[in-house]
Design an enzyme around this catalytic site. Structure first.
Site, PDB file in Angstrom:
ATOM      1  CB  SER A  15      -1.142   0.328   1.525  1.00  0.00           C
ATOM      2  OG  SER A  15      -0.681  -0.112   2.680  1.00  0.00           O
ATOM      3  NE  ARG A  67      21.859 -12.763   9.398  1.00  0.00           N
ATOM      4  CZ  ARG A  67      23.497 -13.858   8.613  1.00  0.00           C
ATOM      5  NH1 ARG A  67      23.804 -13.170   7.667  1.00  0.00           N
ATOM      6  NH2 ARG A  67      23.813 -14.462   8.612  1.00  0.00           N
ATOM      7  CG  MET A  94       8.290  -7.882   6.454  1.00  0.00           C
ATOM      8  SD  MET A  94       8.177  -6.240   7.663  1.00  0.00           S
ATOM      9  CE  MET A  94       7.593  -6.676   9.421  1.00  0.00           C
ATOM     10  NE  ARG A  95      14.231 -11.740   3.326  1.00  0.00           N
ATOM     11  CZ  ARG A  95      13.947 -13.178   3.745  1.00  0.00           C
ATOM     12  NH1 ARG A  95      14.916 -14.066   4.900  1.00  0.00           N
ATOM     13  NH2 ARG A  95      13.331 -13.956   3.872  1.00  0.00           N
ATOM     14  CG  ASN A 111      12.066   1.059   6.743  1.00  0.00           C
ATOM     15  OD1 ASN A 111      11.604   0.376   6.438  1.00  0.00           O
ATOM     16  ND2 ASN A 111      12.252   1.131   8.767  1.00  0.00           N
ATOM     17  CG  HIS A 113       9.607   1.218  12.320  1.00  0.00           C
ATOM     18  ND1 HIS A 113       9.539   0.228  12.489  1.00  0.00           N
ATOM     19  CD2 HIS A 113       8.750   1.642  13.610  1.00  0.00           C
ATOM     20  CE1 HIS A 113       9.022   0.062  13.534  1.00  0.00           C
ATOM     21  NE2 HIS A 113       8.752   0.534  14.568  1.00  0.00           N
ATOM     22  CB  ALA A 177      -0.126   8.800   8.906  1.00  0.00           C
ATOM     23  CD  GLU A 178       2.793   3.126   7.760  1.00  0.00           C
ATOM     24  OE1 GLU A 178       3.860   2.480   8.155  1.00  0.00           O
ATOM     25  OE2 GLU A 178       2.379   1.977   6.868  1.00  0.00           O
TER      26      GLU A 178
HETATM   27  C1  GRF Z   1       4.069  -0.327   6.532  1.00  0.00           C
HETATM   28  O1  GRF Z   1       2.983  -0.463   7.879  1.00  0.00           O
HETATM   29  C2  GRF Z   1       5.145  -0.409   7.464  1.00  0.00           C
HETATM   30  O2  GRF Z   1       5.538   1.291   8.346  1.00  0.00           O
HETATM   31  C3  GRF Z   1       6.300  -1.812   7.924  1.00  0.00           C
HETATM   32  O3  GRF Z   1       5.616  -2.607   7.273  1.00  0.00           O
HETATM   33  C4  GRF Z   1       4.080  -1.986   6.349  1.00  0.00           C
HETATM   34  C5  GRF Z   1       4.079  -1.995   4.989  1.00  0.00           C
HETATM   35  O4  GRF Z   1       2.842  -1.912   4.367  1.00  0.00           O
HETATM   36  N1  GRF Z   1       7.074  -1.616   7.309  1.00  0.00           N
HETATM   37  P1  GRF Z   1       2.499  -2.281   3.237  1.00  0.00           P
HETATM   38  O5  GRF Z   1       3.300  -3.305   2.565  1.00  0.00           O
HETATM   39  O6  GRF Z   1       3.441  -0.462   1.828  1.00  0.00           O
HETATM   40  O7  GRF Z   1       0.858  -2.106   2.859  1.00  0.00           O
END
Ligand code: GRF
Length: 197
Positions: A15, A67, A94-95, A111, A113, A177-178
């Site tokens: 997303s 990793r 996720m690594r 990144n 977070h 928010a992201e």
């Molecule tokens: C997000 O919440 C990000 O902060 C975390 O992993 C999620 C990824 O979501 N690191 P998406 O694949 O972008 O929907």
């Protein structure tokens, strides 16, 4: 116009990648996504990249979960350098990255977070926020260094934690928010890279 060449790495539904693509299409982010790489064969982010006509790269890791083996990571770095990538964007990857990528892209890996760093580093930060009983959380965009969620902070956005929030409702609010923060910070950061080049 000069456009930053981005590679996006992700393990999930993508997303944030979707929000980045939307910002590029609207003209708010002068960049081009030249490749999307994932360590999960069925990840939504790969499907979205294919549908958008962007090259996809599979990261084949069998030994480790958190990793990459040095040889796999070196291959990834070489593949991205061969595509003249200026900036590596971790969007739900996720690594932890190590020397092969960090050395190939110094201060060029960003990144997102799901917490207000430096609070709640690591996995399921939204659940950590609920468990800690805080009334505010959010998301952070930062440069990637050799630590976990520890690099220089480039931007943050706050969201409230409501009394009846569950980990899922808080995560959904943080993700909204992201999708605002990540394209905005990437636009600022790529602007600086362009000015330096
Ligand atoms: C997000 O919440 C990000 O902060 C975390 O992993 C999620 C990824 O979501 N690191 P998406 O694949 O972008 O929907």
């Amino acid at each position: 116009m000069f456009r930053i060449r981005m590679a996006v790495l992700g393990s999930g539904k993508g997303s944030n990648f979707r929000a980045i693509l939307a910002a590029i299409q609207k003209g708010g982010l002068p960049a081009e996504v030249v490749a999307v790489a994932s360590d999960h064969p069925g990840a939504g982010i790969l499907e979205l990249a294919s549908k958008s006509g962007i090259e996809t790269l599979r990261i084949h890791e069998t030994k480790f979960k958190t990793r990459l083996s040095p040889e796999v990571e070196s291959t990834l770095a070489g593949d991205l350098l061969a595509r003249r990538v200026d900036l590596v964007v971790l969007a739900g990857y996720m690594r932890v990255l190590k020397a092969p990528m960090l050395d190939a892209f110094p201060r060029r890996i960003v990144n997102i977070h799901p917490s207000l760093l430096p609070a709640f580093k690591g996995l399921e930060a939204w659940r950590q926020a609920i468990d800690a009983g805080v009334t505010e959380s959010g998301c952070t965009v930062h440069l990637v260094d050799s630590g976990v969620d520890s690099g220089e902070i480039l931007g943050r956005e706050r969201v409230p934690v409501l009394p009846d929030d569950t980990p899922a409702t808080l995560h959904a609010r943080i993700q909204e928010a992201e999708h605002r923060l990540f394209p905005r910070v990437l636009a600022e950061f790529t602007g600086k890279l362009t000015a330096e080049s």
